[in-house]
Design a protein around this motif. Structure first.
Motif, mmCIF file in Angstrom:
data_model
loop_
_atom_site.group_PDB
_atom_site.id
_atom_site.type_symbol
_atom_site.label_atom_id
_atom_site.label_comp_id
_atom_site.label_asym_id
_atom_site.label_seq_id
_atom_site.Cartn_x
_atom_site.Cartn_y
_atom_site.Cartn_z
ATOM 1 N N UNK A 59 -8.238 -2.795 -1.138
ATOM 2 C CA UNK A 59 -9.664 -2.773 -1.476
ATOM 3 C C UNK A 59 -10.459 -3.007 -0.195
ATOM 4 N N UNK A 60 -10.848 -1.919 0.437
ATOM 5 C CA UNK A 60 -11.471 -2.006 1.758
ATOM 6 C C UNK A 60 -12.770 -2.802 1.724
ATOM 7 N N UNK A 61 -13.539 -2.668 0.651
ATOM 8 C CA UNK A 61 -14.833 -3.341 0.586
ATOM 9 C C UNK A 61 -14.741 -4.855 0.511
ATOM 10 N N UNK A 62 -13.562 -5.391 0.183
ATOM 11 C CA UNK A 62 -13.400 -6.840 0.086
ATOM 12 C C UNK A 62 -12.526 -7.406 1.207
ATOM 13 N N UNK A 63 -12.188 -6.564 2.168
ATOM 14 C CA UNK A 63 -11.368 -7.023 3.294
ATOM 15 C C UNK A 63 -12.232 -7.747 4.307
ATOM 16 N N UNK A 118 -9.957 -13.040 3.873
ATOM 17 C CA UNK A 118 -9.408 -12.566 2.603
ATOM 18 C C UNK A 118 -8.996 -11.104 2.684
ATOM 19 N N UNK A 119 -7.912 -10.782 1.965
ATOM 20 C CA UNK A 119 -7.467 -9.408 1.760
ATOM 21 C C UNK A 119 -7.265 -9.236 0.261
ATOM 22 N N UNK A 120 -7.703 -8.112 -0.292
ATOM 23 C CA UNK A 120 -7.618 -7.892 -1.738
ATOM 24 C C UNK A 120 -6.895 -6.580 -2.020
ATOM 25 N N UNK A 145 -7.959 3.769 7.723
ATOM 26 C CA UNK A 145 -8.199 3.979 6.291
ATOM 27 C C UNK A 145 -6.866 3.844 5.563
ATOM 28 N N UNK A 146 -6.804 2.916 4.640
ATOM 29 C CA UNK A 146 -5.546 2.626 3.956
ATOM 30 C C UNK A 146 -5.443 3.426 2.657
ATOM 31 N N UNK A 147 -4.685 4.499 2.697
ATOM 32 C CA UNK A 147 -4.416 5.295 1.503
ATOM 33 C C UNK A 147 -2.912 5.530 1.456
ATOM 34 N N UNK A 160 0.809 -1.216 0.000
ATOM 35 C CA UNK A 160 0.000 0.000 0.000
ATOM 36 C C UNK A 160 0.846 1.273 0.000
ATOM 37 N N UNK A 161 1.961 1.234 0.741
ATOM 38 C CA UNK A 161 2.748 2.450 0.936
ATOM 39 C C UNK A 161 4.082 2.362 0.193
ATOM 40 N N UNK A 162 4.716 3.512 0.066
ATOM 41 C CA UNK A 162 6.076 3.567 -0.446
ATOM 42 C C UNK A 162 6.932 4.295 0.592
#
Length: 524
Positions: free
Chosen positions: A191-195, A200-202, A181-183, A58-60
């Motif tokens: 993909x928060x809606x599928x976590x 599962x994590x997407x 919130x993962x940004x 997610x991050x750099x």
């Protein structure tokens, strides 16, 4: 006692209870089995390895360590060192975007660094010498120091818990609270809606990410994302995971347990590979705030009883080429390893019993929080429970999932109010190889890692190492620190091992390094 060898029989017979999968997902999706459930999402708030791995999606980072552990520019275009080492000016690459479309700015970087300096052990050393920060423009900022700090870039880009860059609004979250919130600005977006924690994590490829031009090397270089979609499937039963990858329902299994490696080796469709030859270290961590381990004599009895061969065979099997003993808080292969400290770790139940009897132990309950869904860690707690009962301690083995262990180890309450006495974990040998990066030897007390060992002398030795004028001075300070931390039982080392990851031969470009990075890997 739990016998992992029984998994061989189960793995040979168990079939994944799932319908035949359509083939069209393979073109766009990689299915990955992580080492554990992802229950905490904020890689600055927790040191859990699985969360650190998630952070790399997610991050750099401004800088990153390459395979030689040399810090390389990542988000940074470059830097200048000014004012005789008292000011670092860092400039960002052009075109950096967060997943919400916002431009990455200097303000985001400063806020992220400052939050990281409150949580990370190396970061706290950085925080002590930061005098001020200043935005020069949207892509350029200054870090002004109280004294020169030559290791600044190594700190920002270290492999475990680097200074991941997040939006300023998230980085201003109190360091003791999780960002939810993962940004980020990394190659994949969450993909928060599928976590679904425990299932599962997407992640989906972030089309706005522009990789560097250099070849990928550990966390540095060009992070080229080839898969439009990556799914983490949480499969805590190793037999189910083994059959899923053998049948082609999963692509990559991060950490197959030792007892299932022969089964995977028999499959013509699977490659097994050591992706990080530097290896990992298993440890036991004691809670210094609460009885009985606020008594150093009781801690010493535990240290004397730890039989490393038992721990390694329980978690890594009988193949001694995959593990070795290391009775030292500096791992073998790192600069400050100075031999086995057998006088402090005699591996003797009898000596431990005698030490406990002389310690003033009053029968206080020892609660070991331990995961049932983590094959590299769960057996460690079971071995400890067995050994400490034999020594004479009043032991309760509290077994849950790993996510619950991560949450509970943050409690500083007594055990009857939800606290804990002992937990176990593993970590990368290089990451625990210097006073600046090792959580195991730092005496930061309430500001430190779980267990909260408080030692002003240890912190003074860390400072002595950090500012030593030569290598001889660094060696002296580091070895004194390692000896002190083992004497006072900041941490009990339990052995050193390497891991073989397993993946389908339909994958190529498997990345090497300290984490299962999502870049470079693609369909063959």
């Amino acid at each position: 006692m739990f016998d992992r060898r029984t998994l061989m029989k189960g793995a040979a017979a168990t079939l994944v209870a799932a319908p035949a999968l359509a083939q069209d997902w393979r073109a766009s999706t990689m299915r990955f089995i992580p080492q554990a459930n992802l229950s905490s999402l904020d890689p600055i708030w927790t040191t859990a390895t699985v969360t650190n791995n998630h952070g790399y999606y997610v991050y750099d980072t401004l800088y990153a360590a390459d395979m030689a552990f040399k810090a390389q520019p990542q988000m940074a275009e470059g830097h200048e060192v000014l004012d005789n080492g008292l000011r670092w000016r860092i400039k960002l690459r052009a075109g950096l975007k967060f997943h919400d479309g916002e431009t990455v700015r200097s303000q985001d970087c400063i806020a992220s660094i400052m939050r990281w300096t409150q949580r990370d052990s190396f970061g706290q050393l950085v925080g002590r010498v930061i005098d001020s920060t200043q935005v020069v423009d949207d892509r350029t900022f200054d870090i002004k120091l109280k004294r020169p700090f030559p290791l600044l870039l190594d700190a920002l880009g270290k492999p475990d818990t680097p200074a991941f860059i997040m939006p300023e609004r998230h980085a201003k979250t109190e360091a003791t609270k999780q960002v939810t919130e993962m940004v980020g600005s990394g190659p994949y977006r969450f993909v928060a809606g599928e976590y679904n924690s425990g299932s599962r994590v997407v992640y989906e490829k972030f089309d706005g990410y522009v990789p560097r031009s250099e070849p990928a090397s550990r966390g540095a270089g060009g992070k080229v994302a080839y898969f439009p979609r990556i799914e983490w499937h949480i499969l805590p039963d190793p037999s189910t995971a083994a059959n899923a990858i053998i049948r082609g329902e999963m692509d990559w299994w991060e950490r197959p347990p030792a007892d299932l490696q022969p089964l995977l080796a028999r499959s013509r469709d699977i490659t097994r590979e050591v992706t990080d030859p530097s290896g990992r270290v298993a440890i036991m961590r004691l809670n210094h705030l609460q009885a009985p381990f606020n008594n150093p004599k009781v801690r010493a009895a535990v240290r004397m009883a730890a039989i490393q061969e038992d721990y390694m065979r329980a978690t890594q099997g009988d193949d001694t080429s995959a593990w070795q003993v290391c009775r030292n808080l500096w791992p073998k292969g790192t600069p400050y390893y100075s031999g086995e400290q057998d006088d402090l770790m005699p591996q003797s139940i009898d000596k431990a019993k005698a030490a406990l009897q002389a310690s003033g132990y009053n029968g206080e309950k020892v609660v070991i929080i331990n995961p049932t869904d983590f094959p590299d860690i769960g057996p460690l707690g079971q071995v400890t429970a067995d050994i400490l009962k034999r020594v004479g301690l009043n032991v309760e083995l509290a077994e849950t999932d790993w996510g619950t262990v991560i949450q509970r180890r943050g409690s500083r309450e007594p055990v009857d109010k939800g606290g804990w006495s002992i937990f176990h974990t593993t970590g990368p040998a290089p990451g625990w190889g210097t006073p600046a990066t090792s959580l195991l030897v730092r005496g930061q007390g309430a500001r430190g890692w779980f267990g909260w060992w408080d030692s002003p002398k240890a912190e003074a030795l860390t400072e002595e190492w950090l500012y030593a004028p030569d290598e001889a001075g660094q060696q002296k300070a580091a070895r004194e620190l390692g000896r002190l931390a083992l004497e006072e039982v900041a941490t009990v080392p339990l052995g050193q091992f390497t891991l073989r990851t397993a993946y389908r031969k339909t994958l190529t470009g498997m990345p090497h390094g300290s984490a299962p990075y999502p870049w470079s890997v693609r369909r063959a």
